[in-house]
Write an enzyme that holds these catalytic residues in place. Structure first.
Site, PDB file in Angstrom:
ATOM      1  N   LYS A   1       0.733  -1.155  -0.143  1.00 11.86           N
ATOM      2  CA  LYS A   1      -0.050   0.021   0.052  1.00 11.86           C
ATOM      3  C   LYS A   1       0.954   1.150   0.048  1.00 11.86           C
ATOM      4  CE  LYS A   1      -2.151   3.059   2.964  1.00 11.86           C
ATOM      5  NZ  LYS A   1      -1.847   4.234   1.807  1.00 11.86           N
TER       6      LYS A   1
ATOM      7  N   GLU B   1       9.559   1.267  11.045  1.00  7.52           N
ATOM      8  CA  GLU B   1      10.533   2.081  10.674  1.00  7.52           C
ATOM      9  C   GLU B   1       9.856   3.518  10.899  1.00  7.52           C
ATOM     10  OE1 GLU B   1      12.632   4.705   9.751  1.00  7.52           O
ATOM     11  OE2 GLU B   1      12.808   4.198   7.708  1.00  7.52           O
TER      12      GLU B   1
ATOM     13  N   CYS C   1      13.375  10.663   7.673  1.00  4.60           N
ATOM     14  CA  CYS C   1      12.917  10.316   9.060  1.00  4.60           C
ATOM     15  C   CYS C   1      14.280  10.216   9.704  1.00  4.60           C
ATOM     16  CB  CYS C   1      12.322   8.924   9.117  1.00  4.60           C
ATOM     17  SG  CYS C   1      13.190   7.779   8.206  1.00  4.60           S
TER      18      CYS C   1
ATOM     19  N   GLY D   1       6.730   4.946   8.652  1.00  4.96           N
ATOM     20  CA  GLY D   1       5.882   6.024   8.706  1.00  4.96           C
ATOM     21  C   GLY D   1       5.746   6.632  10.015  1.00  4.96           C
ATOM     22  N   GLU D   2       4.861   7.092  10.597  1.00  9.65           N
ATOM     23  CA  GLU D   2       4.816   7.875  11.910  1.00  9.65           C
ATOM     24  C   GLU D   2       4.710   6.953  13.046  1.00  9.65           C
ATOM     25  OE1 GLU D   2       2.128  11.289  12.597  1.00  9.65           O
ATOM     26  OE2 GLU D   2       2.226  11.882  10.578  1.00  9.65           O
ATOM     27  N   THR D   3       5.287   7.449  14.228  1.00  8.55           N
ATOM     28  CA  THR D   3       5.177   6.395  15.091  1.00  8.55           C
ATOM     29  C   THR D   3       3.732   6.296  15.727  1.00  8.55           C
ATOM     30  OG1 THR D   3       7.520   7.073  15.824  1.00  8.55           O
ATOM     31  CG2 THR D   3       6.061   6.371  17.825  1.00  8.55           C
ATOM     32  N   THR D   4       2.983   7.173  15.540  1.00  3.92           N
ATOM     33  CA  THR D   4       1.597   7.226  16.040  1.00  3.92           C
ATOM     34  C   THR D   4       0.893   6.077  15.210  1.00  3.92           C
ATOM     35  OG1 THR D   4       0.815   9.199  14.779  1.00  3.92           O
ATOM     36  CG2 THR D   4       1.194   9.352  17.228  1.00  3.92           C
ATOM     37  N   THR D   5       1.209   5.908  13.981  1.00  2.00           N
ATOM     38  CA  THR D   5       0.539   5.281  12.954  1.00  2.00           C
ATOM     39  C   THR D   5       1.323   3.909  13.451  1.00  2.00           C
ATOM     40  OG1 THR D   5       0.542   7.069  11.276  1.00  2.00           O
ATOM     41  CG2 THR D   5      -0.194   4.790  10.658  1.00  2.00           C
ATOM     42  N   GLY D   6       2.666   3.566  13.523  1.00  2.00           N
ATOM     43  CA  GLY D   6       2.971   2.447  13.817  1.00  2.00           C
ATOM     44  C   GLY D   6       2.346   1.713  14.825  1.00  2.00           C
TER      45      GLY D   6
ATOM     46  N   GLU E   1       8.947  15.669  15.791  1.00  3.17           N
ATOM     47  CA  GLU E   1       9.409  15.578  14.299  1.00  3.17           C
ATOM     48  C   GLU E   1       8.621  16.715  13.550  1.00  3.17           C
ATOM     49  OE1 GLU E   1       8.578  11.615  12.462  1.00  3.17           O
ATOM     50  OE2 GLU E   1      10.610  11.978  11.581  1.00  3.17           O
TER      51      GLU E   1
HETATM   52  P1  ADP Z   1       2.846  10.317   7.029  1.00  2.00           P
HETATM   53  O1  ADP Z   1       2.050  11.406   8.067  1.00  2.00           O
HETATM   54  O2  ADP Z   1       4.180  10.405   6.975  1.00  2.00           O
HETATM   55  O3  ADP Z   1       1.881  10.235   5.956  1.00  2.00           O
HETATM   56  P2  ADP Z   1       1.726   8.065   8.229  1.00  2.00           P
HETATM   57  O4  ADP Z   1       2.245   7.164   9.297  1.00  2.00           O
HETATM   58  O5  ADP Z   1       0.263   8.750   8.480  1.00  2.00           O
HETATM   59  O6  ADP Z   1       2.597   9.101   8.062  1.00  2.00           O
HETATM   60  O7  ADP Z   1       1.659   7.325   6.864  1.00  2.00           O
HETATM   61  C1  ADP Z   1       2.514   6.319   6.373  1.00  2.00           C
HETATM   62  C2  ADP Z   1       1.442   5.377   5.855  1.00  2.00           C
HETATM   63  O8  ADP Z   1       0.578   4.706   6.775  1.00  2.00           O
HETATM   64  C3  ADP Z   1       0.522   5.801   4.559  1.00  2.00           C
HETATM   65  O9  ADP Z   1       0.661   4.677   3.652  1.00  2.00           O
HETATM   66  C4  ADP Z   1      -0.805   5.786   5.307  1.00  2.00           C
HETATM   67  O10 ADP Z   1      -1.629   5.786   4.253  1.00  2.00           O
HETATM   68  C5  ADP Z   1      -0.652   4.841   6.162  1.00  2.00           C
HETATM   69  N1  ADP Z   1      -1.707   4.864   7.346  1.00  2.00           N
HETATM   70  C6  ADP Z   1      -2.050   5.863   7.820  1.00  2.00           C
HETATM   71  N2  ADP Z   1      -3.026   5.680   8.988  1.00  2.00           N
HETATM   72  C7  ADP Z   1      -3.121   4.194   8.896  1.00  2.00           C
HETATM   73  C8  ADP Z   1      -4.009   3.366   9.462  1.00  2.00           C
HETATM   74  N3  ADP Z   1      -4.810   3.807  10.383  1.00  2.00           N
HETATM   75  N4  ADP Z   1      -3.781   2.165   9.367  1.00  2.00           N
HETATM   76  C9  ADP Z   1      -2.967   1.477   8.439  1.00  2.00           C
HETATM   77  N5  ADP Z   1      -2.096   2.543   7.649  1.00  2.00           N
HETATM   78  C10 ADP Z   1      -2.393   3.876   7.807  1.00  2.00           C
END
Ligand code: ADP
Length: 491
Positions: free
Chosen positions: A178, A252, A286, A230-235, A387
């Site tokens: 994705k 990461e 990052c 991606g972001e720590t919160t999404t991770g 960040e």
């Molecule tokens: P950024 O703010 O750098 O876009 P994100 O962590 O939001 O960082 O995005 C990184 C990836 O994670 C993107 O492909 C985004 O679509 C995906 N993403 C964002 N939110 C979710 C979620 N709730 N579940 C799964 N993937 C997500």
């Protein structure tokens, strides 16, 4: 300009283009102009289901291919990207807003190199044997996991896809990827270029928003491994999904890397290192060296030169060969960066340059922010701790070594760190003291296939880009073989 994106893409599932079940699309913009670049499907769980089913089916044969066969295919992937290297560089620049000199010299060649690297090291993915006793042999087999789900960010779309796709394929897995909703173009192009090379279902790409596509992918019971950048919160969210299905994950995540200037640094080189550290890819990196610690003894001289150099940076149309700083990836991200400029001012830091939208009318519709330097920053300020992911460096003055190291490590993250000194023992001592997955000595942001990349602390876990990565994409099977000729006599 020689290449343009098609008007619209579809998902790439089971070796073919496939419309989104919902029929919905999302607009992909060129951040340098704010104009529509292309449209991609706004996918949902149904598309993810189809992609995972295709990947599972393909795994039954791809998982059985010989290392030699996979090596040949990975080398051919590298060759195909190489053949269209200029197209890929242009499309990446059009989609991400980063300067063409970066996509040409960094993103695309490094992506190619990762396929070549993993084509080579996959032949070393071997098990072990031991003689347990005279009639018992033990061996280990390294087996692929199955379907791997990749969730990608928007800052290095084709390169970070390579970081995940190359080792996944090298070790016999099939994948569902994705891309970030903002930057799907080069990965979709790659899928198309590999149509006749990879068996259908080995590589699937589903586009759309995180909650609609990323979440169903991360929580899909058919997925056996997740890799996220991606972001720590999404991770954190993705790890929750992974825990539901008990699948391993490589994470990461974010960073706020310390970059330390010692009084004996080679100032000319160090200044260039600082610029590479925080203005490469508009600071949307990052591992950006966004917390700069400059020693008191050289602070004024160093800062004078740094600010002069930053003011001279060529910001503009990223397709121009001499542009040094391009556009921020999206309006939303631009606004986030600008809001941190206001936060820094309110916190009492001195904005020494930049941090505005450029006045050039040609750039008015794009998402540009002029490169910013904050002086007199305190490590407790939000602009030192959070960040920003933009062209903003927060500079902290230091004079006591131990206090500076404590501050450098006083952060939730631990992705990268850099230091500049001509004294080797000091460099090594400091590299050891810094809590970071990568430390750069008299250089910054250097990356190489074969150099493990990943985080300490809340920057994540697992390592990409190196042989160790293959271990994350495989599981061990222990096999005991008895050569006994008689029963043991126990029963
Ligand atoms: P950024 O703010 O750098 O876009 P994100 O962590 O939001 O960082 O995005 C990184 C990836 O994670 C993107 O492909 C985004 O679509 C995906 N993403 C964002 N939110 C979710 C979620 N709730 N579940 C799964 N993937 C997500």
């Amino acid at each position: 300009m020689s290449v343009t994106a098609p008007r619209e893409y579809q998902h790439f599932i089971k070796g073919a283009w496939r419309k989104s079940e919902s029929g919905k699309t999302l607009d992909v913009l060129n951040p340098a102009t704010g104009e529509l670049l292309t449209r991609v499907p706004a996918g949902d769980a149904r598309d993810v289901d189809a992609a995972v089913a295709a990947a599972r089916e393909a795994f039954t044969t791809w998982g059985q291919t010989s290392p030699a066969e996979r090596q040949g295919i990975l080398l051919e992937i590298a060759n195909r990207i190489q053949k269209r290297a200029r197209d890929y560089a242009e499309l990446e620049t059009l989609n991400v807003g980063k300067p063409i000199r970066e996509t040409t010299n960094i993103d695309i060649p490094l992506a190619i190199d990762h396929y070549r690297y993993f084509a080579g090291v996959l032949r070393n993915l071997q098990g072990t044997t031991q003689t347990v006793d005279p009639t018992m042999l033990h061996l280990t087999l390294r087996e692929p996991l199955g379907v791997v789900g990749h969730i990608l960010p928007w800052n290095f779309p084709l390169l970070l896809a390579a970081w995940k796709l190359a080792p996944s394929l090298a070790s016999g897995n099939t994948v569902v990827m994705k891309p970030a909703e903002q930057t799907p173009v080069t990965l979709l192009e790659l899928a198309n270029d590999l149509r006749d090379l990879l068996p259908p279902g080995v590589l699937n790409v589903v586009t759309g928003y995180g909650p609609d596509v990323g979440a169903p992918l991360a929580s899909h019971p058919g997925v056996r491994k997740l890799s996220f950048t991606g972001e720590t919160t999404t991770g954190r969210l993705i790890l929750q999904y992974a825990s539901e299905n008990i699948v391993p994950a490589t994470m990461e995540l974010g960073g706020k890397s310390p970059h330390i200037i010692f009084p004996d640094a080679d100032v000319e080189r160090a200044i260039e290192g600082v610029m590479v550290g925080v203005f490469l890819n508009q600071g949307e990196v990052c591992s950006a060296g966004s917390r700069l610690f400059v020693h008191d003894a050289i602070y004024d001289r160093f800062m004078g030169k740094l600010v002069a150099k930053v003011k001279g940076l060529k910001i503009g149309n990223p397709m121009k060969e001499d542009t040094q700083l391009g556009a921020i990836v999206s309006r939303e991200q631009m606004e986030k960066v600008l809001s941190y400029i206001e936060i820094g001012k309110k916190e009492g830091a001195a904005l020494l340059c930049g941090g505005t939208r450029p006045t050039d009318p040609e750039l008015a519709k794009g998402f540009f922010v002029t490169p910013a330097v904050f002086g007199d920053v305190n490590n407790k300020m939000r602009i030192a701790q959070e960040e920003i992911f933009g062209p903003v460096v927060s500079v902290i003055r230091w004079n006591d070594y131990d206090a500076m190291i404590a501050e450098a490590n006083d952060i939730a993250y631990g992705l990268g760190a850099g230091l500049w000194t001509e004294t080797l023992p000091l460099a090594i001592k400091t590299a050891k003291a810094l809590q970071a997955g990568t430390v750069w000595i008299n250089t910054y942001n250097a990356l190489a296939a074969g150099a493990p990349f990943g985080g300490y602390k809340k920057s994540g876990f697992g390592r990409e880009c190196a042989f160790d990565t293959l271990l994350h994409y495989t599981q061990i099977k222990s096999v005991f073989v008895s050569t006994a000729e008689k029963p043991m006599g126990l029963y």
